[in-house]
Scaffold this motif. Structure first.
Motif, PDB file in Angstrom:
ATOM      1  N   ARG A 153       0.823  -1.218   0.000  1.00 31.54           N
ATOM      2  CA  ARG A 153       0.000   0.000   0.000  1.00 31.54           C
ATOM      3  C   ARG A 153       0.851   1.261   0.000  1.00 31.54           C
ATOM      4  NH1 ARG A 153      -5.002   1.468   4.120  1.00 31.54           N
ATOM      5  NH2 ARG A 153      -5.086   3.686   3.648  1.00 31.54           N
ATOM      6  N   HIS A 158      -0.472  -3.070  -5.571  1.00 31.65           N
ATOM      7  CA  HIS A 158      -1.688  -3.796  -5.228  1.00 31.65           C
ATOM      8  C   HIS A 158      -1.270  -5.066  -4.510  1.00 31.65           C
ATOM      9  CE1 HIS A 158      -5.997  -4.983  -6.668  1.00 31.65           C
ATOM     10  NE2 HIS A 158      -5.750  -5.394  -5.444  1.00 31.65           N
ATOM     11  N   THR A 180      -6.949  -2.829  -0.495  1.00 26.29           N
ATOM     12  CA  THR A 180      -7.660  -1.987  -1.459  1.00 26.29           C
ATOM     13  C   THR A 180      -9.109  -2.392  -1.574  1.00 26.29           C
ATOM     14  OG1 THR A 180      -5.597  -1.746  -2.711  1.00 26.29           O
ATOM     15  CG2 THR A 180      -7.647  -1.179  -3.850  1.00 26.29           C
TER      16      THR A 180
END
Length: 498
Positions: A153, A158, A180
């Motif tokens: 992050r 991702h 996410t």
């Protein structure tokens, strides 16, 4: 890359160039591993900027806090890593058992964030991971997936966590705050020992080239970061104690196996101080001790296979600890009745009691194993056994509720506290412990063949090369090479702090 992981060559120049642009746009500067081993090398501008960043913020500057020298607030730096020397009133042994506290790390309050950084960043700077198009998949039975998600992050990548469904509720609550999307938490059947199921889920994900599985059990960045950073940090603690008492000897380093990453610190401590390396596992899953299998609740230490990055032929002792001990001691170390018993009946100092919230389940496992080792070797007051508290008790409150209901249905009172302390601390014995011979080490090493060659596709040549001490010594050259590549990568991005 070979079947022995990330090397020191750029494997995909175009992917590396896209990563450079990604980090330039985000203004992210990467610390070198040398800076994380010795934070005094971190530039003053970065240290000044960190005063405006909280230790749990999703801020790239927290990369520069991924080291053992954070203070209790996790905002300042100390000269000696924070630790506690457990007194005989608690351990029942004369040896000095020194526990270095892992809950001082940022974001996840556990040292696995260091391993995650050391596994991902070499992939980025060699072009083996493209943050603009690929997802980092983090297989874990403990805190590694949390570390991976945190690193992903703050680097603008991702991240996907893969972990057993039976892990503590607190782990999942943390993950839900950091991923996410809820879809980025993938659960697999079982609990702590169900590593195969994690691998199978990752194999399915890896069918999509956009998913890059960063397997802590086979990523040598995990071993090397701990050999360098954790090894030097633990050495600094011993040096500090030795300065006050020149008669002290560092006799052993004790660590639960898990991915075997933390055991890499033992390579440094053996080389620098002659310390024995002691690998710990759950008695309910005695893989190293007896080629056994089973399930247990010492969350974060894996089992049922031998990690590729475990330097088996440098392991001197194997100690098994039952999860009944770690479960019940976790209640003793947190319940008011337990703390009152330790203070009033055992005379455990307040400073020691104040450190107990830093002991999670695997931390307690390490302490019990250190006690068993001290008894087995008949260690005295000039002998030091060093270990780590991998994470803190806050990650296991839901587990303690279940343990209380299962083991203490009538409540946890003074009598229960006395029984738990007597059984699992004073009663820790020298059973289920093995001083390894060459034959023992060969047996344990050979167990890895079935996982890594037959199932995971490691070449037999690469697998067998790990028998040789020269292989592990040679790995260390990657550290300097990776740091040179990180410095070059930072120069290419042009990112600056301050």
């Amino acid at each position: 890359m070979s079947s022995l992981g990330v090397g020191t060559d750029v494997v995909e120049p175009a992917a590396r160039d896209r990563a450079v642009e990604h980090f330039r746009s985000a203004g992210i500067v990467l610390p070198t591993l040398a800076e994380l081993a010795d934070p005094t090398r971190i530039p003053a501008a970065v240290t000044a900027a960190l005063t405006h960043v909280g230790p749990d913020d999703a801020d790239p500057l927290n990369l520069f806090r991924i080291h053992w020298f954070n203070d209790a607030s996790r905002t300042g730096r100390v000269a000696v890593p924070e630790h506690v020397v457990l007194p005989k009133e608690l351990t029942g042994v004369d040896a000095r058992i020194v526990v270095v506290l892992g809950d001082r790390f940022p974001m996840i309050r556990a040292h696995k964030v260091l391993a995650a950084y050391a596994c991902l960043v070499p992939r980025i700077v060699t072009g083996a991971f493209d943050p603009s198009t690929q997802r980092a998949v983090w297989p874990s039975t403990g805190n590694y997936c949390r570390g991976g998600v945190a690193i992903s992050r703050i680097l603008g990548c991702h991240g996907v966590a893969v972990l057993p469904e039976g892990m503590s509720q607190e782990r999942f609550a943390w993950l839900r705050r950091w991923v996410t999307s809820p879809d980025d938490i993938l659960t697999t059947p079982g609990t702590e020992s169900n590593v195969r199921e994690i691998y199978e889920a990752c194999d399915e994900l890896a069918q999509d080239p956009r998913n890059v599985v960063i397997n802590q059990f086979s990523e040598f960045g995990n071993h090397l970061a701990h050999r360098l950073c954790t090894g030097q940090a633990l050495g600094a603690v011993f040096d500090h104690l030795h300065d006050a008492d020149r008669h002290l000897r560092l006799r052993a380093f004790v660590s639960a196996s898990g991915s075997a990453g933390t055991l890499g610190a033992g390579d440094h401590l053996k080389e620098a101080y002659g310390a024995a390396v002691v690998a710990v596992e759950a008695l309910e899953c005695p893989t190293m001790l007896r080629n056994g299998f089973g399930s247990h609740n010492i969350q974060g230490i894996g089992d049922k296979h031998i990690p590729l990055i475990h330097h088996v032929h440098n392991t001197d002792v194997v100690v098994d600890v039952t999860d009944r001990a770690t479960d019940q001691l976790s209640v003793l170390f947190s319940d008011p009745a337990g703390l009152a018993h330790l203070a009033d009946r055992r005379g455990v100092p307040d400073a020691t009691l104040a450190a107990l919230p830093s002991f999670g389940l695997s931390s307690i496992c390490n302490v019990v194993a250190a006690v068993k080792l001290a008894k087995h070797l008949d260690l005295g007051p000039e002998d030091v056994v060093v270990t780590v508290a991998t994470d803190g008790a806050s990650m296991y409150e839901s587990e303690r509720e279940m343990i209380r209901a299962r083991d203490f249905p009538g409540g946890f009172d003074e009598a229960a506290a006395a029984e738990v302390f007597g059984r699992w601390m004073l009663g820790a014995d020298t059973s289920d412990l093995l001083e390894t011979t060459t034959r023992d080490r060969d047996r344990i090493f050979d167990l890895g063949y079935y996982t890594w060659v037959e199932q995971r596709g490691t070449s037999i040549e690469d697998f067998v090369a790990r028998r040789d001490q020269a292989f592990w010594t040679g790995l260390c050259s990657r550290l300097a090479a990776w740091d040179e590549m990180i410095a070059d990568f930072n120069a290419r991005t042009g990112a600056r702090v301050g």
